[in-house]
Design a protein around this motif. Structure first.
Motif, mmCIF file in Angstrom:
data_model
loop_
_atom_site.group_PDB
_atom_site.id
_atom_site.type_symbol
_atom_site.label_atom_id
_atom_site.label_comp_id
_atom_site.label_asym_id
_atom_site.label_seq_id
_atom_site.Cartn_x
_atom_site.Cartn_y
_atom_site.Cartn_z
ATOM 1 N N ARG A 215 0.832 -1.209 0.000
ATOM 2 C CA ARG A 215 0.000 0.000 0.000
ATOM 3 C C ARG A 215 0.866 1.259 0.000
ATOM 4 N NH1 ARG A 215 -2.698 -3.314 3.691
ATOM 5 N NH2 ARG A 215 -1.782 -2.178 5.463
ATOM 6 N N VAL A 216 1.938 1.240 0.783
ATOM 7 C CA VAL A 216 2.847 2.395 0.805
ATOM 8 C C VAL A 216 3.430 2.605 -0.597
ATOM 9 C CG1 VAL A 216 5.058 3.241 1.688
ATOM 10 C CG2 VAL A 216 3.387 2.241 3.250
ATOM 11 N N THR A 217 3.782 1.508 -1.261
ATOM 12 C CA THR A 217 4.320 1.618 -2.616
ATOM 13 C C THR A 217 3.299 2.239 -3.561
ATOM 14 O OG1 THR A 217 5.717 -0.331 -2.251
ATOM 15 C CG2 THR A 217 5.303 0.305 -4.546
ATOM 16 N N GLU A 218 2.050 1.821 -3.444
ATOM 17 C CA GLU A 218 0.992 2.376 -4.297
ATOM 18 C C GLU A 218 0.846 3.878 -4.073
ATOM 19 O OE1 GLU A 218 -3.878 2.236 -4.768
ATOM 20 O OE2 GLU A 218 -2.855 0.774 -3.480
ATOM 21 N N TYR A 219 0.752 4.287 -2.792
ATOM 22 C CA TYR A 219 0.592 5.715 -2.492
ATOM 23 C C TYR A 219 1.804 6.513 -2.962
ATOM 24 C CZ TYR A 219 -2.894 3.803 0.770
ATOM 25 O OH TYR A 219 -3.947 3.136 1.329
ATOM 26 N N ILE A 321 8.601 11.417 0.294
ATOM 27 C CA ILE A 321 7.404 10.818 -0.303
ATOM 28 C C ILE A 321 7.005 9.561 0.458
ATOM 29 C CG2 ILE A 321 6.524 9.662 -2.369
ATOM 30 C CD1 ILE A 321 8.307 11.557 -4.018
ATOM 31 N N ILE A 322 7.992 8.693 0.732
ATOM 32 C CA ILE A 322 7.688 7.460 1.469
ATOM 33 C C ILE A 322 7.201 7.783 2.878
ATOM 34 C CG2 ILE A 322 8.725 5.378 2.447
ATOM 35 C CD1 ILE A 322 10.509 5.230 -0.022
ATOM 36 N N SER A 323 7.752 8.817 3.490
ATOM 37 C CA SER A 323 7.363 9.182 4.851
ATOM 38 C C SER A 323 5.879 9.487 4.962
ATOM 39 C CB SER A 323 8.186 10.397 5.312
ATOM 40 O OG SER A 323 7.733 10.862 6.568
ATOM 41 N N ILE A 324 5.347 10.296 4.039
ATOM 42 C CA ILE A 324 3.940 10.664 4.139
ATOM 43 C C ILE A 324 3.037 9.499 3.742
ATOM 44 C CG2 ILE A 324 3.725 11.628 1.800
ATOM 45 C CD1 ILE A 324 2.107 13.914 3.093
ATOM 46 N N ALA A 325 3.479 8.691 2.764
ATOM 47 C CA ALA A 325 2.698 7.513 2.388
ATOM 48 C C ALA A 325 2.689 6.493 3.522
ATOM 49 C CB ALA A 325 3.277 6.886 1.116
ATOM 50 N N ASP A 326 3.820 6.316 4.185
ATOM 51 C CA ASP A 326 3.945 5.393 5.301
ATOM 52 C C ASP A 326 3.059 5.839 6.464
ATOM 53 O OD1 ASP A 326 4.942 3.325 6.892
ATOM 54 O OD2 ASP A 326 6.600 4.543 7.633
ATOM 55 N N ALA A 327 3.087 7.135 6.750
ATOM 56 C CA ALA A 327 2.282 7.651 7.870
ATOM 57 C C ALA A 327 0.792 7.478 7.605
ATOM 58 C CB ALA A 327 2.621 9.118 8.099
ATOM 59 N N TYR A 328 0.368 7.747 6.374
ATOM 60 C CA TYR A 328 -1.057 7.636 6.067
ATOM 61 C C TYR A 328 -1.522 6.190 6.200
ATOM 62 C CZ TYR A 328 -5.420 7.533 3.489
ATOM 63 O OH TYR A 328 -6.737 7.338 3.133
ATOM 64 N N ASP A 329 -0.724 5.230 5.665
ATOM 65 C CA ASP A 329 -1.147 3.832 5.774
ATOM 66 C C ASP A 329 -1.109 3.362 7.225
ATOM 67 O OD1 ASP A 329 -1.829 1.312 4.178
ATOM 68 O OD2 ASP A 329 -0.185 0.624 5.465
ATOM 69 N N ALA A 330 -0.133 3.830 7.996
ATOM 70 C CA ALA A 330 -0.078 3.450 9.409
ATOM 71 C C ALA A 330 -1.311 3.959 10.153
ATOM 72 C CB ALA A 330 1.197 3.998 10.040
ATOM 73 N N MET A 331 -1.752 5.200 9.858
ATOM 74 C CA MET A 331 -2.919 5.764 10.542
ATOM 75 C C MET A 331 -4.201 5.039 10.153
ATOM 76 S SD MET A 331 -2.287 9.884 10.691
ATOM 77 C CE MET A 331 -1.855 10.107 8.970
ATOM 78 N N THR A 332 -4.296 4.568 8.933
ATOM 79 C CA THR A 332 -5.536 3.936 8.474
ATOM 80 C C THR A 332 -5.497 2.420 8.607
ATOM 81 O OG1 THR A 332 -4.651 3.962 6.211
ATOM 82 C CG2 THR A 332 -6.066 5.800 6.863
ATOM 83 N N SER A 333 -4.499 1.880 9.312
ATOM 84 C CA SER A 333 -4.399 0.441 9.573
ATOM 85 C C SER A 333 -4.536 0.193 11.066
ATOM 86 C CB SER A 333 -3.059 -0.118 9.088
ATOM 87 O OG SER A 333 -2.898 0.114 7.696
ATOM 88 N N SER A 334 -5.156 -0.915 11.415
ATOM 89 C CA SER A 334 -5.338 -1.254 12.834
ATOM 90 C C SER A 334 -4.038 -1.755 13.437
ATOM 91 C CB SER A 334 -6.420 -2.330 12.980
ATOM 92 O OG SER A 334 -7.680 -1.839 12.570
ATOM 93 N N ARG A 335 -3.867 -1.491 14.714
ATOM 94 C CA ARG A 335 -2.724 -1.958 15.478
ATOM 95 C C ARG A 335 -3.246 -2.684 16.733
ATOM 96 N NH1 ARG A 335 -0.604 -0.944 11.397
ATOM 97 N NH2 ARG A 335 1.306 0.241 10.998
ATOM 98 N N PRO A 336 -2.406 -3.493 17.367
ATOM 99 C CA PRO A 336 -2.880 -4.199 18.573
ATOM 100 C C PRO A 336 -3.355 -3.231 19.657
ATOM 101 C CG PRO A 336 -0.811 -5.137 17.800
ATOM 102 C CD PRO A 336 -1.041 -3.903 17.004
ATOM 103 N N TYR A 337 -2.786 -2.051 19.681
ATOM 104 C CA TYR A 337 -3.074 -1.104 20.740
ATOM 105 C C TYR A 337 -4.058 -0.016 20.327
ATOM 106 C CZ TYR A 337 0.680 1.104 18.096
ATOM 107 O OH TYR A 337 1.450 1.605 17.096
ATOM 108 N N ARG A 338 -4.544 -0.014 19.078
ATOM 109 C CA ARG A 338 -5.526 0.990 18.653
ATOM 110 C C ARG A 338 -6.201 0.545 17.369
ATOM 111 N NH1 ARG A 338 -3.962 3.149 14.078
ATOM 112 N NH2 ARG A 338 -1.745 3.563 13.659
ATOM 113 N N ASN A 339 -7.384 1.086 17.171
ATOM 114 C CA ASN A 339 -8.094 0.829 15.925
ATOM 115 C C ASN A 339 -7.621 1.786 14.844
ATOM 116 O OD1 ASN A 339 -9.698 -1.235 17.036
ATOM 117 N ND2 ASN A 339 -11.129 0.282 17.886
#
Length: 429
Positions: A215-219, A321-339
């Motif tokens: 997904r990061v690659t796509e963004y 470019i990778i930084s902002i794509a990485d951050a967006y996918d991290a925010m919109t993906s679930s983690r064990p400690y947050r939705n």
């Protein structure tokens, strides 16, 4: 024909061109040599014979006191040599090389022969001496021209031979070079496949981040295309995006898979993964640019990132470019400690961090891509914007209008685009 096919065919094309060029040169040498041999060889032999006949005639006249019988061998020899020379001279007009000095002495030789043949004898001994001198000069001229022609043939032959050796060497060098590059490309492809396999194993290790690199690659690629990156830069961006988190393989499960927030010590361990990833890529010289991007993809525009605390344009563009794509996918993906955050919430966070975590123009461009549908569109965003428009049209209270606007990140994106339309990076601090 593709670039790879052209590289493979280039040595053969080069050798074919070399063979054609060599054929043309050899044909030219043979043609020139043929003209030389068909003219100079019989011409020189003819005038050598004429010169010998003059010497023979001179000796006989001296013994005969200036008179010879018409059937005297010396006079017959002179006649035959003279006729051969006149015949040669008559054919010179059709030849590429036409000597002009033959006309100076052949009429003189004909006059001398007719006088001796009529029995009048030689009354002017100097006449025979002038005839011999002019014939000798003519012969020397021809021999000199032949020497120059042979020198040209020698130079052309040596040059052609040297060119042959050069082109053969160039073809061998090109073949070896292409073979070496092909082997390096194969090694690089194998290395990249192995590294991508490690990324897949990382996705399998952490089910919460499965598909994250794709997904990061796509963004990142969509953002790179919008920025007008070259094909070469996009290829580097694609590989760096896929490998940006490869360093997490070196992190312990207790940190990577922890179901909860990280403490300070664990966070410091997590911050090592860019350097670990760059170190894993360092043994591959052709991945040096990718390693540099992986190392700096967690830097921030304000200089508060890691590992090098670079700021502004010090950060490689592809890493931004990778930084902002990485951050967006991290925010919109679930983690064990947050939705996972909603799409609009993630966009609002990117809007909030524009100018601190990322450059404002880059954040604006990424938000525009999201607004256009990058990563999928949710209907509640458009519904919120419609509610905002209705609230303004119906004259609702200020608090109701602000409530509707707070649910509409697209409205915030539009306001960001307007506010940044006059943004000049040179004035940024």
């Amino acid at each position: 024909m593709s670039r790879i096919q052209f590289r493979a065919a280039a040595p053969l094309l080069l050798l074919g061109s070399a063979a054609l060029l060599i054929g043309v040169l050899v044909s030219g040498i043979l043609s020139f040599g043929h003209r030389v041999t068909t003219y100079y060889t019989p011409s020189i032999l003819t005038f050598q014979d004429l010169l010998r006949s003059i010497d023979h005639l001179s000796d006989s006249l001296r013994r005969g006191h200036g008179y010879l019988e018409p059937d005297h061998p010396a006079l017959l020899h002179f006649r035959d040599a003279l006729e051969q020379a006149e015949s040669m001279h008559a054919g010179e007009e059709t030849h590429a090389v036409v000597p002009q000095d033959a006309q100076d002495f052949l009429p003189l030789a004909r006059t001398l022969y007719e006088r001796l043949d009529s029995g009048n004898g030689l009354t002017d001994p100097e006449l025979l001496a002038r005839l011999r001198d002019r014939t000798d000069r003519h012969l020397i001229r021809h021999e000199s021209e032949l020497d120059r022609a042979m020198l040209k043939i020698g130079v052309l032959s040596v040059s052609t031979g040297a060119l042959c050796l050069f082109l053969i060497g160039l073809g061998i060098w090109g073949s070896l070079r292409e073979r070496r590059h092909s082997r390096l490309r194969q090694q690089q492809a194998e290395s990249t496949s192995a590294l991508l396999a490690l990324v897949r194993s990382l996705d399998a290790r952490d089910p919460y981040t499965r598909g994250h690199s794709d997904r990061v690659t796509e963004y990142a690629l969509e953002l790179g295309r919008r920025l007008g990156l070259s094909h070469s830069q996009l290829d580097t961006l694609k590989l760096a995006s896929r490998l940006h988190d490869i360093g997490k393989i070196g992190l312990p499960d207790a940190v990577l898979l922890k179901e909860g927030g990280l403490n300070d010590e664990e966070y410091e361990i997590m911050r090592r993964h860019p350097a670990i990833g760059a170190g894993m890529l360092a043994p591959f010289p052709r991945l040096a640019d990718v390693a540099h991007i992986v190392l700096h993809h967690h830097e921030r525009w304000d200089g508060k990132g890691y590992p090098s605390r670079q700021s502004g344009d010090e950060i490689p563009q592809l890493a931004q470019i990778i930084s902002i794509a990485d951050a967006y996918d991290a925010m919109t993906s679930s983690r064990p400690y947050r939705n996972a955050l909603g799409r609009e919430e993630a966009m609002a966070e990117i809007f909030r961090c524009a100018g601190s975590q990322w450059s404002e123009p880059l954040a604006r461009m990424f938000l525009e891509l999201l607004e256009e549908g990058l990563g999928g569109r949710k209907p509640d965003i458009a519904d919120a914007c419609i509610a905002d428009d209705h609230a303004e049209a119906e004259g609702q209270t200020e608090s109701a209008t602000q409530t509707a606007r707070s649910a509409c990140p697209l409205r915030a994106v539009r306001r960001l685009s307007v506010s940044l339309s006059s943004f000049d990076p040179r004035n940024a601090t």
